[in-house]
Design an enzyme around this catalytic site. Structure first.
Site, mmCIF file in Angstrom:
data_model
loop_
_atom_site.group_PDB
_atom_site.id
_atom_site.type_symbol
_atom_site.label_atom_id
_atom_site.label_comp_id
_atom_site.label_asym_id
_atom_site.label_seq_id
_atom_site.Cartn_x
_atom_site.Cartn_y
_atom_site.Cartn_z
ATOM 1 N N GLY A 57 0.823 -1.207 0.000
ATOM 2 C CA GLY A 57 0.000 0.000 0.000
ATOM 3 C C GLY A 57 0.852 1.249 0.000
ATOM 4 N N GLY A 103 1.184 5.444 1.335
ATOM 5 C CA GLY A 103 0.780 6.506 2.236
ATOM 6 C C GLY A 103 1.132 7.845 1.612
ATOM 7 C CB SER A 104 0.872 11.309 2.904
ATOM 8 O OG SER A 104 -0.514 11.254 3.150
ATOM 9 C CE LYS A 125 4.320 3.179 7.137
ATOM 10 N NZ LYS A 125 3.473 4.037 8.001
ATOM 11 C CG ASP A 150 -5.217 9.579 8.484
ATOM 12 O OD1 ASP A 150 -6.373 9.912 8.146
ATOM 13 O OD2 ASP A 150 -4.344 9.223 7.671
#
Length: 248
Positions: free
Chosen positions: A19, A21-22, A41, A122
Protein backbone atom coordinates in the site's frame (compact mmCIF):
# COMPACT_ATOMS: atom_id res chain seq x y z
CA UNK A 1 11.04 7.43 -5.70
CA UNK A 2 14.67 6.31 -5.80
CA UNK A 3 15.48 2.73 -6.68
CA UNK A 4 14.09 0.42 -4.00
CA UNK A 5 16.75 -1.73 -2.30
CA UNK A 6 16.60 -5.48 -2.87
CA UNK A 7 17.26 -6.07 0.83
CA UNK A 8 16.87 -3.99 3.98
CA UNK A 9 19.31 -4.44 6.87
CA UNK A 10 20.79 -7.39 5.01
CA UNK A 11 18.07 -9.76 6.23
CA UNK A 12 14.77 -8.51 4.84
CA UNK A 13 14.27 -9.41 1.17
CA UNK A 14 11.85 -6.92 -0.39
CA UNK A 15 8.69 -8.15 -2.11
CA UNK A 16 5.45 -6.70 -3.46
CA UNK A 17 3.92 -3.35 -2.57
CA UNK A 18 1.17 -3.60 0.06
CA UNK A 19 0.00 0.00 0.00
CA UNK A 20 0.85 3.68 -0.29
CA UNK A 21 0.78 6.51 2.24
CA UNK A 22 1.28 10.25 1.87
CA UNK A 23 5.05 9.95 2.16
CA UNK A 24 5.88 6.25 2.50
CA UNK A 25 5.29 2.95 0.71
CA UNK A 26 4.60 -0.32 2.52
CA UNK A 27 6.14 -3.53 1.15
CA UNK A 28 5.84 -7.17 1.99
CA UNK A 29 9.28 -8.58 2.82
CA UNK A 30 10.80 -11.87 3.90
CA UNK A 31 13.09 -12.25 6.91
CA UNK A 32 15.70 -14.65 5.49
CA UNK A 33 17.08 -15.37 8.98
CA UNK A 34 13.83 -16.17 10.81
CA UNK A 35 12.13 -17.41 7.62
CA UNK A 36 8.92 -15.41 8.05
CA UNK A 37 7.07 -12.52 6.42
CA UNK A 38 7.08 -8.94 7.68
CA UNK A 39 5.95 -5.53 6.48
CA UNK A 40 8.57 -2.88 5.65
CA UNK A 41 7.74 0.81 5.32
CA UNK A 42 10.10 2.87 3.17
CA UNK A 43 10.18 6.66 3.17
CA UNK A 44 12.56 8.84 1.17
CA UNK A 45 14.90 10.61 3.55
CA UNK A 46 13.67 14.13 4.30
CA UNK A 47 14.33 16.71 6.98
CA UNK A 48 11.11 15.72 8.76
CA UNK A 49 10.35 12.01 8.76
CA UNK A 50 6.92 10.54 9.55
CA UNK A 51 8.59 7.13 9.86
CA UNK A 52 10.88 8.41 12.61
CA UNK A 53 7.91 9.90 14.45
CA UNK A 54 5.99 6.66 14.02
CA UNK A 55 8.84 4.62 15.45
CA UNK A 56 8.90 6.74 18.61
CA UNK A 57 5.26 5.77 19.16
CA UNK A 58 5.73 2.12 18.21
CA UNK A 59 9.10 1.66 19.95
CA UNK A 60 7.64 -0.90 22.35
CA UNK A 61 6.67 -3.13 19.43
CA UNK A 62 9.01 -5.50 17.64
CA UNK A 63 11.01 -3.84 14.87
CA UNK A 64 12.93 -0.61 14.50
CA UNK A 65 13.68 2.36 12.30
CA UNK A 66 16.89 2.55 10.35
CA UNK A 67 18.37 3.80 7.12
CA UNK A 68 18.87 1.90 3.89
CA UNK A 69 20.37 3.74 0.93
CA UNK A 70 18.20 6.88 0.55
CA UNK A 71 15.31 5.61 2.69
CA UNK A 72 14.18 5.54 6.26
CA UNK A 73 12.89 2.04 7.00
CA UNK A 74 10.46 0.65 9.56
CA UNK A 75 9.96 -3.10 9.95
CA UNK A 76 6.58 -4.21 11.34
CA UNK A 77 4.54 -7.33 11.87
CA UNK A 78 2.74 -8.39 8.70
CA UNK A 79 -1.02 -8.05 9.12
CA UNK A 80 -4.07 -8.87 7.00
CA UNK A 81 -6.44 -6.87 4.77
CA UNK A 82 -7.66 -3.38 5.61
CA UNK A 83 -11.30 -2.62 6.39
CA UNK A 84 -11.28 -0.57 3.18
CA UNK A 85 -10.51 -3.64 1.07
CA UNK A 86 -12.91 -5.86 3.02
CA UNK A 87 -15.66 -3.24 2.64
CA UNK A 88 -15.22 -3.19 -1.12
CA UNK A 89 -15.24 -6.99 -1.19
CA UNK A 90 -18.58 -6.96 0.68
CA UNK A 91 -20.12 -4.75 -2.02
CA UNK A 92 -19.88 -1.57 0.03
CA UNK A 93 -21.79 -2.46 3.19
CA UNK A 94 -21.24 -4.24 6.51
CA UNK A 95 -23.93 -5.78 8.68
CA UNK A 96 -24.94 -4.17 11.95
CA UNK A 97 -23.40 -7.08 13.85
CA UNK A 98 -20.07 -6.59 12.07
CA UNK A 99 -20.07 -2.82 12.64
CA UNK A 100 -20.94 -3.25 16.34
CA UNK A 101 -18.07 -5.71 16.72
CA UNK A 102 -15.67 -3.38 14.94
CA UNK A 103 -16.81 -0.42 17.04
CA UNK A 104 -16.34 -2.34 20.28
CA UNK A 105 -12.82 -3.40 19.35
CA UNK A 106 -11.75 -0.03 17.98
CA UNK A 107 -13.00 1.87 21.01
CA UNK A 108 -10.70 -0.34 23.08
CA UNK A 109 -7.80 0.30 20.70
CA UNK A 110 -8.30 4.07 20.89
CA UNK A 111 -8.62 3.94 24.66
CA UNK A 112 -5.23 2.22 24.79
CA UNK A 113 -3.63 4.75 22.42
CA UNK A 114 -5.11 7.68 24.34
CA UNK A 115 -4.05 6.21 27.69
CA UNK A 116 -0.46 6.51 26.49
CA UNK A 117 -0.89 10.22 25.73
CA UNK A 118 -1.38 10.10 21.95
CA UNK A 119 -4.10 10.91 19.46
CA UNK A 120 -3.94 8.94 16.22
CA UNK A 121 -5.14 11.73 13.95
CA UNK A 122 -6.10 9.69 10.87
CA UNK A 123 -8.75 7.09 11.68
CA UNK A 124 -10.12 5.76 8.39
CA UNK A 125 -10.88 2.35 6.78
CA UNK A 126 -7.43 2.13 5.19
CA UNK A 127 -5.77 2.50 8.61
CA UNK A 128 -7.59 -0.37 10.29
CA UNK A 129 -6.47 -3.88 9.35
CA UNK A 130 -7.32 -7.38 10.47
CA UNK A 131 -4.83 -9.90 11.81
CA UNK A 132 -3.78 -13.16 10.23
CA UNK A 133 -4.32 -16.76 11.34
CA UNK A 134 -5.73 -16.95 14.86
CA UNK A 135 -6.03 -13.14 14.87
CA UNK A 136 -8.08 -12.87 11.67
CA UNK A 137 -11.06 -11.45 13.61
CA UNK A 138 -8.91 -8.96 15.56
CA UNK A 139 -8.56 -5.34 14.46
CA UNK A 140 -5.34 -3.34 14.48
CA UNK A 141 -4.94 0.42 14.02
CA UNK A 142 -1.94 1.25 11.84
CA UNK A 143 -0.06 4.26 10.44
CA UNK A 144 0.92 6.58 13.28
CA UNK A 145 2.68 9.00 10.92
CA UNK A 146 0.55 12.02 11.95
CA UNK A 147 -0.12 10.96 15.55
CA UNK A 148 0.59 13.58 18.22
CA UNK A 149 0.98 13.74 21.96
CA UNK A 150 -1.91 15.51 23.67
CA UNK A 151 -0.43 15.06 27.14
CA UNK A 152 2.77 16.79 28.24
CA UNK A 153 4.58 14.04 30.11
CA UNK A 154 7.09 16.47 31.60
CA UNK A 155 4.40 18.58 33.30
CA UNK A 156 1.57 15.99 33.46
CA UNK A 157 -0.91 18.44 31.94
CA UNK A 158 -2.93 18.55 28.72
CA UNK A 159 -1.36 20.51 25.87
CA UNK A 160 -2.82 24.03 25.54
CA UNK A 161 -5.78 24.75 23.27
CA UNK A 162 -4.51 25.98 19.91
CA UNK A 163 -6.10 27.14 16.68
CA UNK A 164 -4.78 27.92 13.22
CA UNK A 165 -3.45 24.39 12.66
CA UNK A 166 -3.56 22.77 9.24
CA UNK A 167 -5.86 19.82 8.56
CA UNK A 168 -4.24 16.51 9.40
CA UNK A 169 -5.47 13.11 8.34
CA UNK A 170 -8.06 12.38 5.66
CA UNK A 171 -10.78 14.99 4.96
CA UNK A 172 -13.59 12.45 4.46
CA UNK A 173 -13.25 11.13 8.03
CA UNK A 174 -11.67 14.12 9.78
CA UNK A 175 -13.54 15.83 12.59
CA UNK A 176 -15.16 19.22 12.05
CA UNK A 177 -12.73 20.84 14.51
CA UNK A 178 -9.81 19.34 12.63
CA UNK A 179 -11.13 21.00 9.44
CA UNK A 180 -11.42 24.29 11.35
CA UNK A 181 -7.78 24.22 12.44
CA UNK A 182 -8.26 23.28 16.08
CA UNK A 183 -5.48 21.15 17.59
CA UNK A 184 -6.77 17.53 17.43
CA UNK A 185 -7.63 15.75 20.67
CA UNK A 186 -9.16 12.48 21.80
CA UNK A 187 -12.68 13.49 20.75
CA UNK A 188 -11.48 14.03 17.20
CA UNK A 189 -10.34 10.40 16.97
CA UNK A 190 -13.74 9.31 18.28
CA UNK A 191 -15.61 11.54 15.83
CA UNK A 192 -13.58 10.05 12.95
CA UNK A 193 -14.34 6.55 14.23
CA UNK A 194 -18.06 7.32 14.34
CA UNK A 195 -18.05 8.65 10.77
CA UNK A 196 -16.28 5.46 9.70
CA UNK A 197 -18.79 3.18 11.44
CA UNK A 198 -21.71 5.10 9.93
CA UNK A 199 -20.02 4.82 6.54
CA UNK A 200 -19.84 1.04 6.94
CA UNK A 201 -23.53 0.83 7.86
CA UNK A 202 -24.92 3.30 5.34
CA UNK A 203 -22.59 2.38 2.50
CA UNK A 204 -21.56 6.02 2.02
CA UNK A 205 -21.51 9.46 3.63
CA UNK A 206 -23.28 12.60 2.33
CA UNK A 207 -19.94 14.24 1.50
CA UNK A 208 -18.69 11.22 -0.46
CA UNK A 209 -19.96 11.14 -4.04
CA UNK A 210 -18.85 9.54 -7.27
CA UNK A 211 -16.61 12.56 -7.65
CA UNK A 212 -15.16 12.29 -4.13
CA UNK A 213 -11.59 12.67 -5.34
CA UNK A 214 -12.49 16.05 -6.85
CA UNK A 215 -14.06 17.43 -3.66
CA UNK A 216 -11.91 19.91 -1.77
CA UNK A 217 -11.59 19.69 2.00
CA UNK A 218 -13.56 22.95 2.25
CA UNK A 219 -16.44 21.41 0.26
CA UNK A 220 -16.39 18.35 2.51
CA UNK A 221 -16.42 20.59 5.60
CA UNK A 222 -19.36 22.59 4.24
CA UNK A 223 -21.34 19.39 3.68
CA UNK A 224 -20.49 18.07 7.15
CA UNK A 225 -21.61 21.29 8.81
CA UNK A 226 -24.85 21.37 6.79
CA UNK A 227 -25.73 17.70 7.35
CA UNK A 228 -27.81 17.19 10.48
CA UNK A 229 -27.08 14.27 12.77
CA UNK A 230 -30.65 13.11 12.15
CA UNK A 231 -30.05 12.91 8.40
CA UNK A 232 -26.62 11.33 8.78
CA UNK A 233 -27.94 8.59 11.07
CA UNK A 234 -31.32 8.01 9.41
CA UNK A 235 -32.25 4.34 9.39
CA UNK A 236 -29.51 3.13 11.74
CA UNK A 237 -29.57 2.58 15.54
CA UNK A 238 -29.87 5.73 17.62
CA UNK A 239 -26.64 4.94 19.49
CA UNK A 240 -24.61 6.27 16.55
CA UNK A 241 -26.40 9.61 16.74
CA UNK A 242 -25.83 9.65 20.49
CA UNK A 243 -22.09 9.22 19.96
CA UNK A 244 -21.98 12.22 17.63
CA UNK A 245 -24.15 14.37 19.91
CA UNK A 246 -21.81 13.58 22.79
CA UNK A 247 -18.75 14.67 20.81
CA UNK A 248 -20.19 17.60 18.88
Amino acid sequence: MDEVPVRVDGRFRMGDILGYGSYAVMYCAWNIILDDAVAVKLETIMHSSSVQREYKILKHLEGGVGRESTYYTLVLELLGPSLHNLFLARYGKFSLETVANLGDQLLSRLKYIHSHGYVHGDIKPQNVVMGLGDLKHTTFIIDFGVAKEFWDTSTSVHIPFRQGRRLTGTPAFASINNHLGVEPGRCDDLESLTYMLIYFLQGSLPWLTSDEEKLSSSSILECKVNTTIEDLCRGIPVEFATMLIYML
